[in-house]
Motif scaffolding. Sequence first.
Motif, PDB file in Angstrom:
ATOM      1  N   ARG A 261      -3.014 -17.645  -6.458  1.00  0.00           N
ATOM      2  CA  ARG A 261      -1.837 -18.197  -5.768  1.00  0.00           C
ATOM      3  C   ARG A 261      -1.689 -19.693  -6.036  1.00  0.00           C
ATOM      4  O   ARG A 261      -0.585 -20.187  -6.274  1.00  0.00           O
ATOM      5  N   GLY A 262      -2.816 -20.406  -6.025  1.00  0.00           N
ATOM      6  CA  GLY A 262      -2.740 -21.847  -6.256  1.00  0.00           C
ATOM      7  C   GLY A 262      -2.306 -22.202  -7.656  1.00  0.00           C
ATOM      8  O   GLY A 262      -1.577 -23.184  -7.880  1.00  0.00           O
ATOM      9  N   SER A 263      -2.721 -21.420  -8.652  1.00  0.00           N
ATOM     10  CA  SER A 263      -2.367 -21.716 -10.043  1.00  0.00           C
ATOM     11  C   SER A 263      -0.885 -21.477 -10.319  1.00  0.00           C
ATOM     12  O   SER A 263      -0.367 -21.923 -11.342  1.00  0.00           O
ATOM     13  N   MET A 264      -0.192 -20.801  -9.403  1.00  0.00           N
ATOM     14  CA  MET A 264       1.248 -20.564  -9.564  1.00  0.00           C
ATOM     15  C   MET A 264       2.081 -21.761  -9.112  1.00  0.00           C
ATOM     16  O   MET A 264       3.286 -21.816  -9.381  1.00  0.00           O
ATOM     17  N   GLU A 265       1.446 -22.719  -8.430  1.00  0.00           N
ATOM     18  CA  GLU A 265       2.164 -23.883  -7.935  1.00  0.00           C
ATOM     19  C   GLU A 265       2.388 -24.898  -9.053  1.00  0.00           C
ATOM     20  O   GLU A 265       1.542 -25.070  -9.941  1.00  0.00           O
ATOM     21  N   GLU A 266       3.527 -25.580  -8.988  1.00  0.00           N
ATOM     22  CA  GLU A 266       3.810 -26.624  -9.981  1.00  0.00           C
ATOM     23  C   GLU A 266       2.818 -27.769  -9.836  1.00  0.00           C
ATOM     24  O   GLU A 266       2.525 -28.214  -8.736  1.00  0.00           O
ATOM     25  N   GLY A 267       2.300 -28.233 -10.952  1.00  0.00           N
ATOM     26  CA  GLY A 267       1.344 -29.325 -10.958  1.00  0.00           C
ATOM     27  C   GLY A 267      -0.097 -28.867 -10.897  1.00  0.00           C
ATOM     28  O   GLY A 267      -1.014 -29.678 -11.091  1.00  0.00           O
ATOM     29  N   ALA A 268      -0.322 -27.564 -10.642  1.00  0.00           N
ATOM     30  CA  ALA A 268      -1.697 -27.069 -10.519  1.00  0.00           C
ATOM     31  C   ALA A 268      -2.479 -27.276 -11.813  1.00  0.00           C
ATOM     32  O   ALA A 268      -3.668 -27.610 -11.788  1.00  0.00           O
ATOM     33  N   ASN A 270      -2.291 -29.640 -13.863  1.00  0.00           N
ATOM     34  CA  ASN A 270      -2.747 -31.031 -13.981  1.00  0.00           C
ATOM     35  C   ASN A 270      -4.066 -31.240 -13.232  1.00  0.00           C
ATOM     36  O   ASN A 270      -4.948 -31.966 -13.698  1.00  0.00           O
ATOM     37  N   GLY A 271      -4.183 -30.604 -12.076  1.00  0.00           N
ATOM     38  CA  GLY A 271      -5.432 -30.704 -11.327  1.00  0.00           C
ATOM     39  C   GLY A 271      -6.587 -30.061 -12.064  1.00  0.00           C
ATOM     40  O   GLY A 271      -7.694 -30.610 -12.123  1.00  0.00           O
ATOM     41  N   ILE A 272      -6.348 -28.888 -12.645  1.00  0.00           N
ATOM     42  CA  ILE A 272      -7.402 -28.202 -13.400  1.00  0.00           C
ATOM     43  C   ILE A 272      -7.782 -29.025 -14.637  1.00  0.00           C
ATOM     44  O   ILE A 272      -8.965 -29.105 -14.989  1.00  0.00           O
ATOM     45  N   HIS A 273      -6.801 -29.651 -15.266  1.00  0.00           N
ATOM     46  CA  HIS A 273      -7.088 -30.514 -16.421  1.00  0.00           C
ATOM     47  C   HIS A 273      -7.956 -31.694 -15.998  1.00  0.00           C
ATOM     48  O   HIS A 273      -8.901 -32.084 -16.695  1.00  0.00           O
ATOM     49  N   TYR A 274      -7.663 -32.272 -14.847  1.00  0.00           N
ATOM     50  CA  TYR A 274      -8.465 -33.384 -14.319  1.00  0.00           C
ATOM     51  C   TYR A 274      -9.891 -32.922 -14.044  1.00  0.00           C
ATOM     52  O   TYR A 274     -10.868 -33.642 -14.278  1.00  0.00           O
ATOM     53  N   LEU A 346      -5.203 -29.681  -5.459  1.00  0.00           N
ATOM     54  CA  LEU A 346      -5.012 -31.130  -5.570  1.00  0.00           C
ATOM     55  C   LEU A 346      -3.927 -31.472  -6.582  1.00  0.00           C
ATOM     56  O   LEU A 346      -3.142 -32.406  -6.380  1.00  0.00           O
ATOM     57  N   GLY A 347      -3.898 -30.733  -7.694  1.00  0.00           N
ATOM     58  CA  GLY A 347      -2.857 -30.967  -8.689  1.00  0.00           C
ATOM     59  C   GLY A 347      -1.477 -30.699  -8.131  1.00  0.00           C
ATOM     60  O   GLY A 347      -0.533 -31.464  -8.380  1.00  0.00           O
ATOM     61  N   ALA A 348      -1.342 -29.606  -7.354  1.00  0.00           N
ATOM     62  CA  ALA A 348      -0.050 -29.296  -6.744  1.00  0.00           C
ATOM     63  C   ALA A 348       0.346 -30.363  -5.729  1.00  0.00           C
ATOM     64  O   ALA A 348       1.504 -30.793  -5.676  1.00  0.00           O
ATOM     65  N   LEU A 349      -0.613 -30.836  -4.931  1.00  0.00           N
ATOM     66  CA  LEU A 349      -0.318 -31.892  -3.962  1.00  0.00           C
ATOM     67  C   LEU A 349       0.092 -33.189  -4.649  1.00  0.00           C
ATOM     68  O   LEU A 349       1.004 -33.885  -4.210  1.00  0.00           O
ATOM     69  N   ALA A 350      -0.610 -33.520  -5.722  1.00  0.00           N
ATOM     70  CA  ALA A 350      -0.267 -34.741  -6.455  1.00  0.00           C
ATOM     71  C   ALA A 350       1.146 -34.648  -7.010  1.00  0.00           C
ATOM     72  O   ALA A 350       1.908 -35.628  -6.977  1.00  0.00           O
ATOM     73  N   ASP A 356      -1.146 -40.037  -7.924  1.00  0.00           N
ATOM     74  CA  ASP A 356      -2.171 -39.647  -8.875  1.00  0.00           C
ATOM     75  C   ASP A 356      -3.126 -38.683  -8.183  1.00  0.00           C
ATOM     76  O   ASP A 356      -3.334 -38.762  -6.974  1.00  0.00           O
ATOM     77  N   ILE A 357      -3.748 -37.807  -8.978  1.00  0.00           N
ATOM     78  CA  ILE A 357      -4.688 -36.839  -8.398  1.00  0.00           C
ATOM     79  C   ILE A 357      -5.821 -37.558  -7.679  1.00  0.00           C
ATOM     80  O   ILE A 357      -6.288 -37.118  -6.628  1.00  0.00           O
ATOM     81  N   ALA A 358      -6.256 -38.685  -8.237  1.00  0.00           N
ATOM     82  CA  ALA A 358      -7.377 -39.425  -7.645  1.00  0.00           C
ATOM     83  C   ALA A 358      -7.036 -40.054  -6.304  1.00  0.00           C
ATOM     84  O   ALA A 358      -7.915 -40.558  -5.614  1.00  0.00           O
ATOM     85  N   ASP A 359      -5.737 -40.029  -5.897  1.00  0.00           N
ATOM     86  CA  ASP A 359      -5.324 -40.677  -4.649  1.00  0.00           C
ATOM     87  C   ASP A 359      -4.897 -39.703  -3.565  1.00  0.00           C
ATOM     88  O   ASP A 359      -4.414 -40.102  -2.520  1.00  0.00           O
ATOM     89  N   VAL A 360      -5.055 -38.406  -3.806  1.00  0.00           N
ATOM     90  CA  VAL A 360      -4.526 -37.429  -2.853  1.00  0.00           C
ATOM     91  C   VAL A 360      -5.304 -37.440  -1.546  1.00  0.00           C
ATOM     92  O   VAL A 360      -4.747 -37.475  -0.465  1.00  0.00           O
TER      93      VAL A 360
END
Length: 572
Positions: A261-268, A270-274, A346-350, A356-360
């Motif tokens: 479910r989380g991987s379906m969110e936009e930006g997810a 980016n979090g996995i890449h981080y 975290l990627g979706a929240l960012a 930035d992911i580091a600031d979530v």
Amino acid sequence: LQTGDRETWDKKLDFMLSCIGYAVGLGNIWRFPYLCYKNGGGAFLIPYFIFLLICGIPLFFLELSFGQFGALGPAAIWKIAPIFKGVGYCMMFISFVVCIYYNVIIAYSLHFIFNSFTSVVPWSTCGNYWNSKFCRTNTLREFLPFLSDGLMMSAILLSTIHSSTILKHLSFSLFVCSSVRRSQNIKTIKFPSIPQYRTKVLRLTDSIDNIGGIQWELMGLLVLAWIIVFVCLFKGVKWSGKVVYFTATFPYVVLFILLIRGSMEEGAINGIHYYLTPNITKLQDVKVWSDAAVQIFYSLGAAWGVLLSYSSLNKFHNNVYRDALSICVVNCCTSFLAGFVVFSVLGALAYQTGRDIADVVDQGAGLAFVAYPAAVANLPIAPLWAFLFFFMLLNLGLDSQFGMIEGVVSGLLDEFPIFKRNRVKFLAGLCFIQFLLAIPMVTESGMYWVTLIDWYASGFPLMCAAVCEITCIAWVYGVDRFLYDIKCMIGRTPFLWQWWKATWSFITPLCILLIMVAHLCFYSPVTYNKIAYPSWAEVVGWMAAMFSIMMIPGWAIYQLLTHPRAKGSFMQ
């Protein structure tokens, strides 16, 4: 089944699931992803897997083998070298102290579970009494007031040209919020889940000096948590070994569901890449390596006395070698999987907040009690996802709690047989004492106390216990004799026995000693949310740490003075 007057596991699966449930705890879902998050994402994985090979797996295999061969609890098993008996008491005291605040975290999970039984989760909106003026729902349009005037005008112009509902809502949001000061930093905006956690759940005061009042809701949940623990343990491993069939397997179902479910969110992505991309420059920081090494102790649960207790209930000829490797692989794969789940969130929240992911989020507990509630608030059927996530945390916490309390109980019952006739009363008394000691942690300064004890009472004392344990077995009892004992149990010399001999004799103890030196050299006083603690709190923290550590030399002196075999010189 009985071996003498000790219970044994009904089935092999009871033991395996109990060990997996104990080792796979909140640290895998909370602490491991947070350390990755803090230490540059994928860079942390490199030292983590290095320390897993040279410290984690050798220690885990050693403890399971030691416990199964000795068939005694964490204290009584030191008949092999009575001068080291304090190591067992050190382990039990560490587990006893950690159990105190661990159930407080379980109480937090219960709070979120009960608050999930609503049509709208309370941390998804800003209309609650605990929200501040900086509260915004974590959608992009709530943050548009902080864009430049040019971007605002562009959006308004677009909405006049196109009849898209989204663009009209966009321009309206920009227009209404244009009075907000542009000078405000986007980082001052708070997710609704942040005040839900800090103001509603914690009611946090400004420092540990200001203890505040008791939070009666959390107090009630803490009572419930201890009742659950007692009910699951009062019949011994006959009952707890069956409970883990659910509590140890259910989290995996939820993790896979949340990952999909989380991987379906936009930006997810980016979090996995981080998460997977290593920031190599971070490897120059000794703190990254120190964090990775300490996490191995938290992740696998070595040197807590629990593995000695659990494996002592095995049949003598159980294949402990296969069990140790299997449990280590499952544990570390779980941490790795949890990283994907958390970083997709975290990627979706960012993406949603424009950060930035580091600031979530800015703290470890924020991953479990801030970031994820903020993420599930925007999902369809948010209460269902919230319930699944926090029910998973509850199960993970209970499994580890079962193990630590069972380690303390079995260790004391072996040492004081009088308690065996009143095991249920003894367990009830132990749980009640730990409940009383946790009361400061459910006051309005409670999280400061949880952080203080977590900071000092487990990390460094665990390493002291581990280095003494492995030194005793490898150099006092004898590594060759120990390998022969393993051969007697499993019917053959363990594969790669040269590697195990080298790690137990040299590599692992030296590695742990280096970690201890680094821990002291790069010591930083306890903080919570960048709030420094007063000097008296640091003293309390070090007292909690030193009390368990001093059991090792204290019992050694006592044994030298009183043990009937203590004759001759010190070396003899």
